[in-house]
Structure formats: structure tokens, C-alpha cells
Scaffold this motif. Structure first.
Motif, PDB file in Angstrom:
ATOM      1  N   ASP A   1      31.741   1.547  72.358  1.00 34.88           N
ATOM      2  CA  ASP A   1      31.536   0.111  72.502  1.00 34.88           C
ATOM      3  C   ASP A   1      32.079  -0.438  73.816  1.00 34.88           C
ATOM      4  OD1 ASP A   1      30.181  -0.210  70.088  1.00 34.88           O
ATOM      5  OD2 ASP A   1      32.055  -0.408  68.966  1.00 34.88           O
TER       6      ASP A   1
ATOM      7  N   LYS B   1      34.785   4.567  68.679  1.00 34.08           N
ATOM      8  CA  LYS B   1      34.304   3.543  67.748  1.00 34.08           C
ATOM      9  C   LYS B   1      32.949   3.067  68.216  1.00 34.08           C
ATOM     10  CE  LYS B   1      37.364   0.162  69.971  1.00 34.08           C
ATOM     11  NZ  LYS B   1      36.682   0.178  71.204  1.00 34.08           N
TER      12      LYS B   1
ATOM     13  N   LYS C   1      27.898  -2.973  63.111  1.00 34.72           N
ATOM     14  CA  LYS C   1      28.932  -2.995  62.082  1.00 34.72           C
ATOM     15  C   LYS C   1      29.833  -4.196  62.308  1.00 34.72           C
ATOM     16  CE  LYS C   1      29.029   2.001  62.155  1.00 34.72           C
ATOM     17  NZ  LYS C   1      29.796   3.140  62.604  1.00 34.72           N
ATOM     18  N   SER C   2      30.342  -4.725  61.213  1.00 33.28           N
ATOM     19  CA  SER C   2      31.280  -5.838  61.334  1.00 33.28           C
ATOM     20  C   SER C   2      32.320  -5.725  60.244  1.00 33.28           C
ATOM     21  CB  SER C   2      30.557  -7.181  61.241  1.00 33.28           C
ATOM     22  OG  SER C   2      29.957  -7.309  59.974  1.00 33.28           O
TER      23      SER C   2
ATOM     24  N   THR D   1      34.986  -7.682  64.509  1.00 36.48           N
ATOM     25  CA  THR D   1      34.281  -7.387  65.737  1.00 36.48           C
ATOM     26  C   THR D   1      34.062  -8.664  66.539  1.00 36.48           C
ATOM     27  OG1 THR D   1      32.164  -7.545  64.591  1.00 36.48           O
ATOM     28  CG2 THR D   1      33.110  -5.335  64.865  1.00 36.48           C
TER      29      THR D   1
ATOM     30  N   HIS E   1      30.443   0.207  67.027  1.00 36.64           N
ATOM     31  CA  HIS E   1      30.083  -0.928  66.181  1.00 36.64           C
ATOM     32  C   HIS E   1      28.809  -1.599  66.671  1.00 36.64           C
ATOM     33  CE1 HIS E   1      34.265  -0.396  64.955  1.00 36.64           C
ATOM     34  NE2 HIS E   1      33.937  -1.063  63.870  1.00 36.64           N
ATOM     35  N   SER E   2      28.441  -1.369  67.925  1.00 32.44           N
ATOM     36  CA  SER E   2      27.261  -1.997  68.513  1.00 32.44           C
ATOM     37  C   SER E   2      25.977  -1.355  68.012  1.00 32.44           C
ATOM     38  CB  SER E   2      27.308  -1.869  70.043  1.00 32.44           C
ATOM     39  OG  SER E   2      28.409  -2.563  70.566  1.00 32.44           O
TER      40      SER E   2
ATOM     41  N   GLN F   1      21.842   3.159  65.588  1.00 34.03           N
ATOM     42  CA  GLN F   1      23.021   2.645  64.904  1.00 34.03           C
ATOM     43  C   GLN F   1      22.778   1.199  64.459  1.00 34.03           C
ATOM     44  OE1 GLN F   1      26.088   3.245  63.247  1.00 34.03           O
ATOM     45  NE2 GLN F   1      26.548   4.455  65.039  1.00 34.03           N
TER      46      GLN F   1
ATOM     47  N   ASP G   1      32.344  -5.264  69.916  1.00 38.85           N
ATOM     48  CA  ASP G   1      33.473  -4.346  70.058  1.00 38.85           C
ATOM     49  C   ASP G   1      34.561  -4.799  69.096  1.00 38.85           C
ATOM     50  OD1 ASP G   1      35.038  -2.265  70.949  1.00 38.85           O
ATOM     51  OD2 ASP G   1      35.246  -2.994  72.999  1.00 38.85           O
ATOM     52  N   LEU G   2      35.339  -3.859  68.678  1.00 41.25           N
ATOM     53  CA  LEU G   2      36.436  -4.145  67.767  1.00 41.25           C
ATOM     54  C   LEU G   2      37.438  -5.065  68.450  1.00 41.25           C
ATOM     55  CD1 LEU G   2      37.224  -3.165  64.911  1.00 41.25           C
ATOM     56  CD2 LEU G   2      38.626  -1.433  65.999  1.00 41.25           C
TER      57      LEU G   2
END
Length: 150
Positions: free
Chosen positions: A29, A53, A120-121, A101, A55-56, A117, A88-89
């Protein structure tokens, strides 16, 4: 030698001037944030996940999946494109025990539900609420265990 965020940004800026069909980047990320901060609008990009990580929604879910997307593009298979979030976290929240995030923009990516992908949150649930749910879960499990023993 290690590269820096500055190196990534300079390279992406240079690549953006070449009118490429696709820019691949490898990282997590943080790298996605660096790329999105300088990428030309609507330039097609694809992240190859290699970070700690992800999350994107701008990366394939694995390096192999990224390879399959690129192969489809090279074979001329029609793939649609979409704008995907770069997140991003939030490191400060994470250190405080919360997964949260932070939105950093969007980039244009191949649209492939099989290989990309999903964003994610963190949960909107508070720590107190989670502890209460954990307690309920423990009570239910204990009750089940004891009733089975009878």
C-alpha cells in the motif's frame, strides 16, 4: 541498494510521459500511495503484491494473478477497467489497537473479479463493543461445553 519513495515517484513520472498501455509496480500500500501521488489520470496501472499489507484495490491478489492479467492483456483479451481505491493502514490507529484505513485516491486498474484484490477496511465496531461480543461468545461456548457434559 534500496529504493525510496522518491525513486518510485520519479520513475512513475518518467514512465507516465511514455504513453504506456500499462504500468506495473511491485509493492504494498505504501508503494501504491507513492504511485498514485504522481500518476497521470486514467493511466492504467497494476500492482504486483509484495508488501506486508495490501488494503488497496489496485493490486492483483497474488503475483501469479498479476501475471495472468498481463497475459490476458498481451493476448488481446478484452478486460474492462475501473477506478480502484488506494488506501493504507492508519499506523497511529493500528498502534492504538484499531484497524482503520485511510483513503489516498484512486487509480485506473484492470477490472478482474477473479484476480484483483478487493479494498479492505477496518470494522466500525469499537474496542468495548468487540470485548462485549467476545464475552458473549465465551459464555455461549462455555454453556455449550457444559451442556454437552451433562
Amino acid at each position: 541498494q534500496f529504493t525510496t519513495a522518491k525513486d518510485t515517484k520519479e520513475l512513475v513520472l518518467a514512465l507516465s510521459q511514455l504513453s504506456l498501455d500499462l504500468i506495473l509496480f511491485v509493492g504494498g500500500d505504501g508503494t501504491a500511495r507513492d504511485v498514485s501521488s504522481v500518476i497521470v489520470d486514467k493511466q492504467l496501472v497494476l500492482g504486483v503484491p509484495a508488501g506486508v499489507k495490501i488494503h488497496s484495490g489496485v493490486s492483483a491478489f497474488s503475483p501469479e494473478a498479476a501475471g495472468k492479467i498481463v497475459l490476458d492483456l498481451l493476448k488481446g483479451k478484452v478486460l474492462s477497467v475501473k477506478d480502484a481505491d488506494v488506501v493504507d493502514l492508519d499506523e497511529d490507529a493500528f498502534r492504538a489497537g484499531k484497524v482503520k484505513t485511510k483513503y489516498h485516491g484512486e487509480m485506473c486498474v484492470p477490472s478482474s473479479i477473479n484476480y484483483m484484490q478487493v479494498v479492505k477496511s477496518g470494522s466500525a465496531i469499537t474496542l468495548d463493543q468487540q470485548e462485549a461480543l467476545d464475552l458473549v461468545d465465551t459464555v455461549i461456548n462455555d454453556y455449550s461445553y457444559y451442556t454437552q457434559q451433562l
